[in-house]
Scaffold this active site. Structure first.
Site, PDB file in Angstrom:
ATOM      1  N   LEU A  12       1.000  -1.086  -0.032  1.00  0.00           N
ATOM      2  CA  LEU A  12       0.232  -0.471  -0.349  1.00  0.00           C
ATOM      3  C   LEU A  12       1.030   1.138   0.182  1.00  0.00           C
ATOM      4  O   LEU A  12       0.560   2.171   0.302  1.00  0.00           O
ATOM      5  CB  LEU A  12      -1.039   0.613   1.243  1.00  0.00           C
ATOM      6  CG  LEU A  12      -2.413  -0.982   1.456  1.00  0.00           C
ATOM      7  CD1 LEU A  12      -2.750  -1.099   2.153  1.00  0.00           C
ATOM      8  CD2 LEU A  12      -2.998  -1.030  -0.153  1.00  0.00           C
ATOM      9  N   ASP A  57       3.519   4.899  -6.954  1.00  0.00           N
ATOM     10  CA  ASP A  57       3.442   4.906  -5.656  1.00  0.00           C
ATOM     11  C   ASP A  57       3.541   6.705  -4.969  1.00  0.00           C
ATOM     12  O   ASP A  57       2.562   7.783  -5.392  1.00  0.00           O
ATOM     13  CB  ASP A  57       3.906   4.503  -4.702  1.00  0.00           C
ATOM     14  CG  ASP A  57       4.030   2.904  -4.653  1.00  0.00           C
ATOM     15  OD1 ASP A  57       4.215   2.421  -5.606  1.00  0.00           O
ATOM     16  OD2 ASP A  57       4.749   1.993  -3.812  1.00  0.00           O
TER      17      ASP A  57
END
Length: 333
Positions: free
Chosen positions: A116, A163
């Site tokens: 994540l 990301d």
């Protein structure tokens, strides 16, 4: 004056893990969790530790459990490296910063080592705070590159760029990491998308599947660099999958998006070793009719669902196996 900045976890919608290999991806950040940095002027420069930086444990078992969950490193090295890279960037670009010192601290509740982008969220929030404190503006594509360089160049952590792009832009982004663009100017073509046009997404994760991104990317990078045909073909197809997903998004073709997300994971499974625990999560989600793929390197999945009834069934099915399921609050600038 206290400067407080935030960054959020990233979910890769489609195309990963091709972002580090001249591919094409779509990703967004979501505010269900956050990394927060506080920075304020003090006589000396000080970096304050957080929970993951602790060195005191009640037992060997507690130390082992901590390492299994969070790895060997906390966030202090991330802040330290970002401060160094920020200073070097300013110096190289003749950006004058004054000689004030500061104290900096961070907090993060982003589930760690689940794909994540929790580490880059801390770094991103740190760079935002430094820019505010010293009144420095950095273009978003360059901002994302600086965050990536902290991990790949300064700390030696294998990672892709998507990301940091999603976290720099703080909205859904379609990213084209075309080789010519990357090699000529250092960043790709980034198109901001409107979160309102996206399908219904869920995110699910199992904390005991935590594994650092470097475990996957180090092996993949080596195979890519030696020209492994299986990896090269997969990278081409992941790029095509993203292009097809973007076309389906423009037409509100939710069935095609569903199918492409499933193909994204199935291709990954054929190309890279995937643990049984991760496979189980995907198969459980698909068993109720949802699509499913990794949000990043493993430990968390993302997919689409059709309606509230399917989401409830998804929750019940995955919760029974100790898997958390959430609806992501997608950040849209």
């Amino acid at each position: 004056m206290i400067f407080e900045t935030y960054s959020y976890p990233r979910a890769a919608v489609i195309g990963n893990p091709s972002d580090g290999y001249f591919g094409k991806t779509i990703a967004f950040v979501f505010s269900n969790f956050e990394a927060k940095v506080q920075l304020y002027q003090t006589p000396e420069l000080q970096i304050l530790p957080e929970r993951l930086d602790g060195t005191n444990f009640n037992s060997i078992q507690e130390l082992v459990a901590d390492v299994n969950l969070a790895g060997y490193y906390g966030g202090m090295r991330l802040l330290k490296a970002m401060i160094k890279i920020f200073y070097e960037y300013c110096t190289a670009n003749n950006i004058k910063i004054d000689d004030r010192n500061f104290t900096i601290r961070y907090k993060s509740n982003i589930p760690f080592r689940l794909g994540l982008a929790g580490s880059s969220a801390i770094i991103t929030a740190c760079l935002r705070a430094l820019c505010l404190f010293y009144d420095v503006e950095i273009p978003k594509p360059v901002f994302a590159n600086l965050v990536l360089s902290v991990e790949t160049e300064e700390l030696g952590i294998a990672a892709g760029l998507q990301d940091r792009v999603a976290q720099a832009y703080q909205c859904p982004v379609c990213m084209d990491f075309d080789r010519d663009l990357m090699e000529s100017r250092g960043y790709g073509h980034y198109e901001e998308l409107n979160a309102k046009n996206l399908p219904h997404f869920y995110i699910a994760y199992r904390k005991n599947l935590s594994e650092g991104t470097e475990v996957v990317h180090n092996n993949l990078k080596a195979r890519f660099e030696i020209g492994d045909p299986k990896v090269l073909q997969a990278m081409i197809r992941w790029r095509q999958i993203t292009e097809e997903f973007k076309a389906a998004l423009d037409k509100n073709d939710y069935q095609s998006m569903h199918d492409l997300m499933n193909e994204n994971f199935d291709l990954r499974r054929k190309t890279i070793r995937v643990s049984q625990g991760n496979i189980e999560m995907v198969e459980l989600a698909r068993s109720v009719g949802a699509s499913a793929k990794f949000t990043g390197s493993g430990g968390a999945i993302i997919g689409t669902y059709t309606d509230g009834a399917m989401f409830s069934k998804l929750q019940n099915t995955l919760n029974s196996k100790g898997i958390e399921v959430i609806k992501p609050n997608i950040v849209n600038n």
